[in-house]
Design a protein around this motif. Structure first.
Motif, short mmCIF file in Angstrom:
data_model
loop_
_atom_site.label_atom_id
_atom_site.label_comp_id
_atom_site.label_asym_id
_atom_site.label_seq_id
_atom_site.Cartn_x
_atom_site.Cartn_y
_atom_site.Cartn_z
N LYS A 11 -34.78 10.21 39.21
CA LYS A 11 -33.51 10.04 38.78
C LYS A 11 -32.39 9.45 40.16
O LYS A 11 -32.57 9.88 41.08
CB LYS A 11 -32.92 11.20 38.34
CG LYS A 11 -33.57 11.70 36.80
CD LYS A 11 -33.20 10.73 35.76
CE LYS A 11 -33.65 11.41 34.52
NZ LYS A 11 -33.10 10.59 33.30
N PHE A 12 -31.59 8.68 39.69
CA PHE A 12 -30.77 7.69 40.82
C PHE A 12 -29.35 7.87 40.40
O PHE A 12 -29.11 7.35 39.21
CB PHE A 12 -31.34 6.38 41.25
CG PHE A 12 -30.52 5.73 42.02
CD1 PHE A 12 -30.06 6.11 43.42
CD2 PHE A 12 -29.55 4.82 41.40
CE1 PHE A 12 -29.16 5.21 44.28
CE2 PHE A 12 -28.71 3.92 42.10
CZ PHE A 12 -28.42 4.25 43.42
N TRP A 13 -28.46 8.04 41.45
CA TRP A 13 -26.88 7.67 41.07
C TRP A 13 -26.21 7.64 42.39
O TRP A 13 -26.80 8.31 43.29
CB TRP A 13 -26.21 8.64 40.10
CG TRP A 13 -26.15 10.34 40.70
CD1 TRP A 13 -25.29 10.71 41.40
CD2 TRP A 13 -27.25 11.28 40.71
NE1 TRP A 13 -25.46 12.21 41.85
CE2 TRP A 13 -26.51 12.54 41.28
CE3 TRP A 13 -28.48 11.51 40.08
CZ2 TRP A 13 -27.39 13.59 41.56
CZ3 TRP A 13 -29.24 12.50 40.55
CH2 TRP A 13 -28.64 13.52 41.11
N PRO A 14 -25.07 6.66 42.46
CA PRO A 14 -24.16 6.91 43.57
C PRO A 14 -23.56 8.19 43.60
O PRO A 14 -23.05 8.58 42.80
CB PRO A 14 -23.45 5.64 43.18
CG PRO A 14 -23.83 4.70 42.20
CD PRO A 14 -24.69 5.68 41.41
N ASP A 15 -23.38 8.62 44.88
CA ASP A 15 -22.94 9.97 45.17
C ASP A 15 -21.50 9.85 45.72
O ASP A 15 -20.95 9.46 46.86
CB ASP A 15 -23.87 10.69 46.07
CG ASP A 15 -23.46 12.22 46.08
OD1 ASP A 15 -22.44 12.59 45.48
OD2 ASP A 15 -24.20 13.06 46.68
N LYS A 16 -20.59 10.41 44.82
CA LYS A 16 -19.03 10.23 45.04
C LYS A 16 -18.76 11.70 45.59
O LYS A 16 -17.51 11.60 46.12
CB LYS A 16 -18.37 9.90 43.66
CG LYS A 16 -18.73 8.50 43.02
CD LYS A 16 -18.67 7.43 43.96
CE LYS A 16 -18.76 6.00 43.32
NZ LYS A 16 -18.78 4.80 44.28
N ASP A 17 -19.57 12.41 45.42
CA ASP A 17 -18.96 13.81 45.89
C ASP A 17 -20.22 14.55 46.73
O ASP A 17 -21.21 15.07 46.22
CB ASP A 17 -18.70 14.79 44.69
CG ASP A 17 -17.83 16.14 45.16
OD1 ASP A 17 -17.59 16.40 46.41
OD2 ASP A 17 -17.63 16.94 44.27
N ALA A 18 -20.03 14.57 47.98
CA ALA A 18 -21.19 14.99 48.92
C ALA A 18 -21.10 16.87 48.93
O ALA A 18 -22.14 17.12 48.92
CB ALA A 18 -20.95 14.70 50.55
#
Length: 820
Positions: A11-18
């Motif tokens: 699964k992959f997603w852009p991470d906006k909240d580290a």
């Protein structure tokens, strides 16, 4: 250990909240199969903070998640993940606990999962941190862009990739190998084990063997050394890339509990200033190509098939060596080089402690360099193709006191880990001169200033750099810096310093040199020196293959901003490769092949007649704007310049059967002034009055059609070329069209062309042709046949069906890409 490719099911997603108190998988997560380049998925944009460095593309922060299900009985086993490359600053978590990390986006690294695993589902989460300002001078890509492998075994095992094979000595009758294998015993009991190593030839026959019994305490790990004789060995070289396999088995009593198979080659290397670089006792001159790591329209996603195709095409064009610029090469590339027979200079880094970008590896160097260097040498050790290690590229501090100490540490550790290979560096004399450039420029320009030829503004500085480079690089101040820079190296790598070859052969009689980076148009001059001087072992052009990023440096232009140092968006490619982004050979590739003495047939290229008489804006990486075409609509009757590259002492050019005269090629190149008339051009090369070869360039007919051709079918990928041509197959280069494509039995991964200013992203399913051509790259989705249909905006169509099943068995056996 058991090794399986672990590319599917992520699964992959852009991470906006580290920072997240609860780790979950968001709704926008999508399924991906590795290798995966997240950066190439978004189109280039003019306001990218990375600018032309990355081809106006931005990185980001990303998360990848995959589940590993284990039974209770599996918990006594060992599990290790191997990442061949993650760009960049990767953090690997198991069940929300850190298992491993790696700052360098090009290092192959390992994460031990074992202590953090539990029965049931285990979440493997990889966070990638590549957002913010630029950290690269070229297109880097982002994400898990190389393969991932899962290693598993019992608690007593052979450590992953720990079988290291070296050749002590070898000739046609006998080779003596040293095989070092690291074994770990993580069981609670001390015991005696047996290590059996068999050496298999390419045909599968046993060529040598050794068996060792040893005692290992509980919790102990040890490296065992075995020396094995191989009789009548097949020695690896560019001409005969013979490979062997070391099959190592670890046994406990009569039970085989682990095994590892390692492919390697048997060959010897030698080096000195009198006889140059030698492989198996034979002197070799390196016909080299610098390359970056992207896979063209696939971005940074690294597939073995793409690497094999690239290496094969480069070798067919006359190269026998590549320089990986400017970072450790992908394992897939090295496997391809081993199989094809291509020598490799593998490079450690583009910077040490002085940054070239805002957030580059200089920030991580002091903490990570030793770890990353060990990983690089471990990765390279068994690849016979790797013959040189470069400690770095154009390192500004390399000639300073501190830089020479760093150089000594890096090259010293390289030699400690791998004594058989040689060390070098890509040294740019101007960069290395540092604070001495004022003194150098004052000396070089004294007469020009006294005569009023220059006044000292920035344009004058650039003029001097362009016209006086040979004088600059031989200045004594650079010689002083080079003495420190080269002190710890086996080979002095000269970037754009061919003027030093002859004087340094005299002043430094023990110094071995290589043109580690050179201007493409200079190959005739450079190669004459390489052949003349034993101490100069080769030439590496910048570059062998075009790449994304450093936008416009090789684009010929007629207005500011279209190309060159002032290139602006939409320029996205460097456009300085012998091959374009798709692997199509450009004129300089044929010119180089003739200079190398590998081609007797002449070659024809034509300067753009639309710009006849205009001043060409070009950088030193550009010879002209000539292309292989006699198809210039709208230029009928207008003047044109024809370039003919030819061996021999005379060349004759015919236009529509009428001779335009004979000329003596200067540095293998003759220019003919003529006018454009559709029909044909024919060049004939002569030596001592005898015809040695001829070449014809034809104009296409009016019946333009679209053709599809498969040029490579590999284990996973299929490459197709879409070509506008007439009924006889003559390319149409003067009327490009928009293409759309659809595929059955395969996924269309990339669709684009060699256009350095692409108007569309490579994942849109549509592309404009460039000089009449476009490329489609497809990934197989099963064993069924693949059918591809391509249409033009004007209504032309082409379809091709590829019978995949019939040729799968041989490719699985060979493990390489096959032409169809």
């Amino acid at each position: 250990m058991k090794q399986q490719k672990w590319n599917g099911g992520w699964k992959f997603w852009p991470d906006k909240d580290a920072f997240a108190l609860v780790w979950s998988i968001p709704e926008n997560a999508r399924d991906v199969t590795l290798p995966h380049d997240a950066m190439i998925e978004s189109p280039a944009r003019a306001d990218s903070p990375n600018g032309g460095n990355t081809g106006y593309r931005d990185g980001g922060n990303y998360t990848y998640v995959k589940l590993l299900r284990l039974e209770e009985a599996d918990l006594g086993k060992k599990y290790i993940l191997k990442f061949e490359g993650v760009y960049c600053h990767a953090l690997v978590y198991v069940n929300q606990q850190l298992a491993g990390s790696e700052a360098n986006g090009y290092s192959t690294f390992y994460a031990d999962l074992t202590p953090l695993l539990r029965a049931g589902e285990n979440e493997i989460r990889v966070q990638v941190r590549n957002a913010g300002m630029t950290n690269s001078r070229w297109y880097s890509g982002s994400g898990i862009y190389r393969d991932v492998y899962l290693f598993s075994s019992g608690a007593a095992y052979i450590e992953p990739d720990s079988v290291l094979i070296s050749t002590e000595n070898a000739d046609g009758e006998l080779a003596l190998l040293t095989v070092r294998t690291t074994v770990a015993n993580e069981t609670p009991l001390s015991r005696t084990f047996r290590l059996q190593t068999g050496i298999l030839s390419g045909s599968g026959a046993e060529a040598g063997a050794e068996r060792t019994s040893f005692f290992l305490k509980a919790g102990e790990r040890r490296t065992l050394t075995q020396r094995i004789l191989v009789r009548n060995p097949a020695l690896w070289s560019e001409d005969s890339p013979a490979l062997y396999t070391a099959c190592v088995t670890l046994s406990d009593g009569e039970d085989a509990i682990d095994k590892a198979d390692t492919v390697f080659g048997i060959r010897t290397l030698a080096l000195d200033a009198a006889r140059g670089f030698r492989v198996n006792g034979r002197t070799v001159k390196l016909r080299g190509a610098c390359i970056h790591h992207d896979s063209g329209v696939l971005g940074a996603a690294t597939y073995y098939d793409a690497q094999y195709r690239q290496v094969r095409l480069l070798k067919e064009a006359g190269f026998n060596a590549i320089r990986m610029s400017h970072h450790p090469a992908a394992p897939a590339l090295l496997r391809a080089c081993d199989e094809v027979g291509m020598y490799v200079m593998d490079e450690f880094s583009d910077m040490w402690q002085r940054a070239k970008n805002d957030l580059d590896y200089a920030l991580d160097f002091d903490k990570w360099w030793e770890n990353d260097l060990r990983l690089m040498v471990k990765k390279d050790f068994n690849h016979p193709s790797v013959v040189l290690y470069s400690v770095g590229n154009e390192i500004p501090e390399i000639g300073t006191d501190g830089g020479s100490l760093t150089n000594a540490k890096i090259s010293g550790l390289m030699k400690e880990l791998d004594p058989a290979r040689f060390t070098t560096a890509g040294i740019n004399g101007v960069f290395a001169a540092g604070d001495q450039m004022g003194r150098i420029m004052a000396d070089i320009t004294r007469d020009m200033r006294d005569s009023g030829e220059i006044s000292g503004n920035v344009n004058d500085f650039m003029t001097v750099m362009d016209t006086k480079m040979d004088e600059i690089v031989v200045h004594e101040a650079i010689s002083e810096r080079l003495e420190k820079a080269c002190a710890g190296l086996d080979v002095a790598g000269y970037n754009y310093m061919a003027a030093r070859y002859e004087p340094d052969s005299v002043n430094y009689p023990n110094r071995v040199m290589v043109g580690s980076e050179t201007y493409p148009p200079d190959i005739a001059r450079n190669w004459a020196l390489v052949e003349k001087l034993p101490a100069v072992i080769g030439d590496f052009t910048w570059t062998g293959w075009d790449y994304i990023g450093e936008a416009g440096v090789g684009i010929p232009a007629y207005r500011f901003g279209e190309g060159g140092f002032g290139a602006q968006f939409p320029c996205q490619l460097a456009y300085c490769g012998d091959m374009d982004l798709t692997g199509f050979r450009r004129p300089l590739s044929y010119y180089r092949e003739i200079v190398f003495g590998l081609r007797e047939t002449p070659y024809i290229a034509v300067q753009n007649p639309h710009h006849y008489g205009e001043t060409l804006i070009k950088t030193p990486w550009v010879m002209s704007d000539a292309i292989e075409s006699w198809n210039w609509p709208g230029c009928e009757g207008k003047p044109a310049v024809v370039e003919v590259y030819a061996p021999g002492d005379e060349v004759e050019l015919f236009r529509n059967g009428v001779s335009l005269g004979r000329k003596k090629p200067e540095s293998f190149r003759a220019l003919f002034e003529t006018v454009y008339e559709p029909g044909s051009l024919r060049a004939v090369a002569y030596r001592d009055g005898v015809e040695k070869g001829s070449y014809e360039l034809r104009s296409p007919g009016a019946d333009v059609r679209l053709a599809l051709r498969a040029d490579c079918c590999g284990q996973e990928l299929v490459y197709l070329t879409a070509q506008l041509c007439d009924g006889e197959g003559v390319p149409v280069t003067g009327a490009d069209e928009l293409l759309t494509a659809c595929a059955e039995g395969a996924e269309l991964l990339g669709f684009g062309s060699g256009d350095p200013r692409p108007a569309r992203n490579y994942n849109e399913g549509a592309a404009e042709t460039w000089l009449g051509r476009a490329q489609l790259v497809l990934k197989k989705t099963g064993e069924e046949n693949i059918t591809v249909r391509v249409s033009t905006q004007s209504g032309k169509t082409a379809q091709i069906t590829l019978p995949i099943i019939s040729n799968q068995a041989d490719k699985r056996k060979k493990g390489r890409a096959a032409e169809i």
